[in-house]
Design a protein around this motif. Structure first.
Motif, PDB file in Angstrom:
ATOM      1  N   SER B  36     -75.806  12.406   7.198  1.00  0.00           N
ATOM      2  CA  SER B  36     -75.794  12.825   6.070  1.00  0.00           C
ATOM      3  C   SER B  36     -76.924  13.940   5.522  1.00  0.00           C
ATOM      4  O   SER B  36     -77.982  13.569   5.666  1.00  0.00           O
ATOM      5  N   GLY B  37     -76.291  15.030   5.078  1.00  0.00           N
ATOM      6  CA  GLY B  37     -77.477  16.062   4.766  1.00  0.00           C
ATOM      7  C   GLY B  37     -77.755  16.896   5.728  1.00  0.00           C
ATOM      8  O   GLY B  37     -78.685  17.906   5.552  1.00  0.00           O
ATOM      9  N   SER B  38     -77.270  16.724   6.775  1.00  0.00           N
ATOM     10  CA  SER B  38     -77.707  17.551   8.083  1.00  0.00           C
ATOM     11  C   SER B  38     -77.044  18.879   8.063  1.00  0.00           C
ATOM     12  O   SER B  38     -77.645  19.978   8.733  1.00  0.00           O
ATOM     13  N   GLY B  39     -75.958  19.082   7.453  1.00  0.00           N
ATOM     14  CA  GLY B  39     -75.523  20.303   7.058  1.00  0.00           C
ATOM     15  C   GLY B  39     -74.034  20.708   7.729  1.00  0.00           C
ATOM     16  O   GLY B  39     -73.359  21.707   7.711  1.00  0.00           O
ATOM     17  N   LYS B  40     -73.433  19.417   7.990  1.00  0.00           N
ATOM     18  CA  LYS B  40     -72.103  19.317   8.557  1.00  0.00           C
ATOM     19  C   LYS B  40     -71.144  19.856   7.908  1.00  0.00           C
ATOM     20  O   LYS B  40     -70.327  20.947   8.236  1.00  0.00           O
ATOM     21  N   SER B  41     -71.003  19.593   6.421  1.00  0.00           N
ATOM     22  CA  SER B  41     -70.078  20.120   5.728  1.00  0.00           C
ATOM     23  C   SER B  41     -70.230  21.558   5.399  1.00  0.00           C
ATOM     24  O   SER B  41     -69.226  22.301   5.214  1.00  0.00           O
ATOM     25  N   THR B  42     -71.205  21.777   5.258  1.00  0.00           N
ATOM     26  CA  THR B  42     -71.587  23.286   5.073  1.00  0.00           C
ATOM     27  C   THR B  42     -71.210  24.118   6.100  1.00  0.00           C
ATOM     28  O   THR B  42     -70.467  25.445   6.043  1.00  0.00           O
ATOM     29  N   LEU B  43     -71.454  23.799   7.286  1.00  0.00           N
ATOM     30  CA  LEU B  43     -71.011  24.457   8.439  1.00  0.00           C
ATOM     31  C   LEU B  43     -69.415  24.420   8.662  1.00  0.00           C
ATOM     32  O   LEU B  43     -68.928  25.709   8.806  1.00  0.00           O
TER      33      LEU B  43
HETATM   34  N1  LIG Z   1     -72.859  22.766  -3.345  1.00  0.00           N
HETATM   35  C1  LIG Z   1     -74.077  22.606  -2.962  1.00  0.00           C
HETATM   36  N2  LIG Z   1     -75.212  23.007  -3.853  1.00  0.00           N
HETATM   37  C2  LIG Z   1     -76.322  22.712  -3.707  1.00  0.00           C
HETATM   38  N3  LIG Z   1     -76.811  22.181  -2.407  1.00  0.00           N
HETATM   39  C3  LIG Z   1     -75.989  21.677  -1.468  1.00  0.00           C
HETATM   40  C4  LIG Z   1     -74.417  22.039  -1.769  1.00  0.00           C
HETATM   41  N4  LIG Z   1     -73.714  21.484  -0.896  1.00  0.00           N
HETATM   42  C5  LIG Z   1     -74.607  20.745  -0.053  1.00  0.00           C
HETATM   43  N5  LIG Z   1     -75.920  21.090  -0.429  1.00  0.00           N
HETATM   44  C6  LIG Z   1     -77.214  20.632   0.359  1.00  0.00           C
HETATM   45  O1  LIG Z   1     -77.194  21.169   1.696  1.00  0.00           O
HETATM   46  C7  LIG Z   1     -77.520  20.086   2.569  1.00  0.00           C
HETATM   47  C8  LIG Z   1     -76.536  19.792   3.714  1.00  0.00           C
HETATM   48  O2  LIG Z   1     -75.389  19.261   3.041  1.00  0.00           O
HETATM   49  P1  LIG Z   1     -74.219  19.017   3.805  1.00  0.00           P
HETATM   50  O3  LIG Z   1     -73.792  20.470   4.383  1.00  0.00           O
HETATM   51  O4  LIG Z   1     -73.180  18.463   2.806  1.00  0.00           O
HETATM   52  O5  LIG Z   1     -74.531  17.894   4.791  1.00  0.00           O
HETATM   53  P2  LIG Z   1     -73.876  16.904   5.397  1.00  0.00           P
HETATM   54  O6  LIG Z   1     -72.088  17.068   5.393  1.00  0.00           O
HETATM   55  O7  LIG Z   1     -73.994  16.924   6.945  1.00  0.00           O
HETATM   56  O8  LIG Z   1     -73.951  15.636   4.682  1.00  0.00           O
HETATM   57  C9  LIG Z   1     -78.026  19.030   1.775  1.00  0.00           C
HETATM   58  O9  LIG Z   1     -79.456  18.952   1.580  1.00  0.00           O
HETATM   59  C10 LIG Z   1     -77.238  19.022   0.197  1.00  0.00           C
HETATM   60  O10 LIG Z   1     -77.957  18.495  -0.433  1.00  0.00           O
END
Ligand SMILES: Nc1ncnc2c1ncn2[C@@H]1O[C@H](COP(=O)(O)OP(=O)(O)O)[C@@H](O)[C@H]1O
Ligand SMILES: [Mg+2]
Lengths: 254, 235
Positions: B36-43
């Motif tokens: 969690s926090g590795s950037g999967k959701s963002t990607l």
């Molecule tokens: N909307 C957002 N605003 C600010 N920071 C974000 C946001 N979404 C994700 N992050 C940050 O980006 C990093 C990657 O998050 P995320 O892509 O959600 O990871 P994962 O899905 O792998 O848990 C984390 O450090 C998270 O705190």
């Protein structure tokens, strides 16, 4: 025998019966209080004033409704200001809210009617006093706008965007219907707050319920009958309102 | 499906994805793994076009994801929490989109909604609003919603993360059955057994970097220390 006992116990411990008992406690208390008065309880003493009391009752509802609409509109405008990019507007609403939260409603009404009104050249105390009530409720309204709009998640907006809804469609089909549903319960709680607060408008001689009944008691000294009736009349509005609020929340809450 | 990332970086408050590059062809079920926090959701959001990267380019099936507005019409997305509109019934959650944004009549829209809800075994739930169905049912409805729009690719971001094990199984089975529809999938999940069954390509991320990638076999024989450590953790 044993099952009978259990059954009785279940009935006595059921929700409706418990509420009837609880209500009974308060009715008994009221009867006790009335019976301990020196003068016999005589509702008929109120009769000559009945017309005034009725109009006071209606005025309470009327002024509360005006205050509801006024504070709703003003509260929405202040909500829009808090969403502004200009920092001044947010600072302005913050300072305003702090001032109002620190002010007793009675003081607010007095200041509006006797200080601000005259300074602006108006001696219509009914208008300025009511404006005091409106201003006093406004931050509470702003708050419910904040929390309802705030509870539509970022992801919902993402979804609206992904599905290709136009700006108008977003508000018409998704945002407003949710906001209305979420807004109703706290809005009605605020309405109750307003109705109770409106009693203070008697200080500017606005002829609402509290004013009319105290006028009567000053004349005929029927304090017990008068104040109990007043109390009952407020409860007749506020309790059904709060029950209705709960129903709405159960039925339409999200 | 084809996926191409060129120097993709993304910054929220700080940079969370760093110069990602990836070229994939011919796989139809890609899994993104990582703590969690590795950037999967963002990607996955960037790939679905829900957000635009701070820099870099993204191509999916020859669509220019960042610049081609039409791309979104070919994408289905299932969020971690079902993300259905809470005031609409399961059916209306679907038909509203079809009616207002895809040009279907209300009857057609309702029909498509019903068909897809039935496909996910929600026959008797479709007139309820989301709060009155279970988490698994809501999540399946959300999958039905994605399917109804007839997308080429379905993105799923931890579709079972908010569910208990039984509901997780229920949802994963539903996803499994969708394979026969011939759609492409990109998904994030922590359920390794499902990844091994379902995915034919795995991308492992850490701290906004792609650390290791390959067929699901890499999960049994990780090369990098990061993936080794990750596999120990999820087991
Ligand atoms: N909307 C957002 N605003 C600010 N920071 C974000 C946001 N979404 C994700 N992050 C940050 O980006 C990093 C990657 O998050 P995320 O892509 O959600 O990871 P994962 O899905 O792998 O848990 C984390 O450090 C998270 O705190
Ligand atoms: Mg995530």
């Amino acid at each position: 025998m044993k099952t009978n006992k259990n059954q009785l116990r279940r009935v006595l411990d059921s929700k409706p019966v418990s509420y009837i008992f609880a209500l009974g406690v308060f009715v008994l208390f009221a009867i006790l209080i009335v019976s301990r008065q020196l003068r016999p309880f005589q509702l008929s003493a109120i009769e000559p004033y009945w017309g005034n009391i009725q109009s006071g009752f209606l005025n309470t509802i009327w002024v509360s409704f005006i205050a509801l609409v006024g504070s709703l509109v003003l509260g929405f405008i202040f909500y829009l200001l808090t969403q502004s990019k200009l920092k001044f507007f947010k600072a302005f609403t913050d300072v305003f809210t702090e001032i109002i939260y620190g002010t007793p409603l009675l003081v607010m009404i007095m200041i509006m009617a006797f200080v601000v009104g005259p300074a602006l050249g108006t001696f219509n105390r009914t208008a300025t006093g009511t404006l005091g009530l409106i201003i006093y409720i406004t931050p509470y309204m702003t708050n419910i706008f904040k929390s309802t709009f705030g509870s539509i998640s970022e992801e919902q907006y993402m979804a609206m965007d992904l599905f290709g809804f136009s700006g108008y469609q977003r508000y018409r089909y998704i945002i407003i219907p949710q906001v209305v549903r979420m807004l109703m319960p706290p809005l009605m709680n605020n309405f109750s707050l307003i109705i109770k607060g409106s009693a203070l408008l008697n200080v500017i001689t606005y002829r609402e319920l509290f004013y009319e009944i105290t006028q009567m008691t000053n004349n005929n000294f029927r304090f017990v009958e008068g104040f109990l009736l007043m109390w009952g009349l407020y409860l007749i509005i506020t309790i059904p309102l709060s029950q209705f609020t709960k129903y709405i929340d159960r039925r339409y809450g999200l | 499906m084809k996926i191409e990332l060129k120097n993709v970086s993304h910054t929220y408050d700080v940079e969370v994805l760093h110069q990602l590059n990836l070229v994939l062809e011919k796989y139809n079920a890609v899994a993104l793994l990582g703590v969690s926090g590795s950037g999967k959701s963002t990607l996955i959001r960037l790939m679905a076009g829900l957000e635009k990267p701070t820099s870099g380019e993204i191509f999916v099936n020859d669509y220019d994801v960042i610049h081609d507005e039409d791309y979104k019409k070919h994408v289905g997305f299932v969020f971690q929490s079902h993300n259905l509109f809470p005031h609409l019934t399961l059916k209306r959650n679907i038909s509203l989109i079809l009616e207002k944004t895809r040009g279907f009549s209300l009857e057609q829209a309702n029909q498509i909604a019903e068909d897809n809800l039935k496909l996910l075994k929600l026959d008797d739930q479709m007139d309820k609003i989301p709060k009155n169905v279970s988490g698994g049912q809501a999540q399946r409805a959300s999958i039905a919603r994605a399917l109804s729009l007839n997308p080429d690719i379905i993105f799923l971001d931890e579709p079972t993360a908010s569910l208990d094990p039984i509901l997780t199984d229920e949802v994963l089975k539903a996803i499994e059955e969708l394979r026969e529809l011939g759609k492409d999938f990109v998904l994030v999940t922590h359920v390794i057994s499902f990844v091994k069954d379902f995915a034919n390509y795995v991308v492992f991320m850490e701290n906004g970097h792609i650390i290791e990638q390959g067929t699901p076999k890499i999960l049994d024989a990780p090369k990098t220390n990061e993936l080794k450590a990750f596999m120990k953790k999820v087991r």
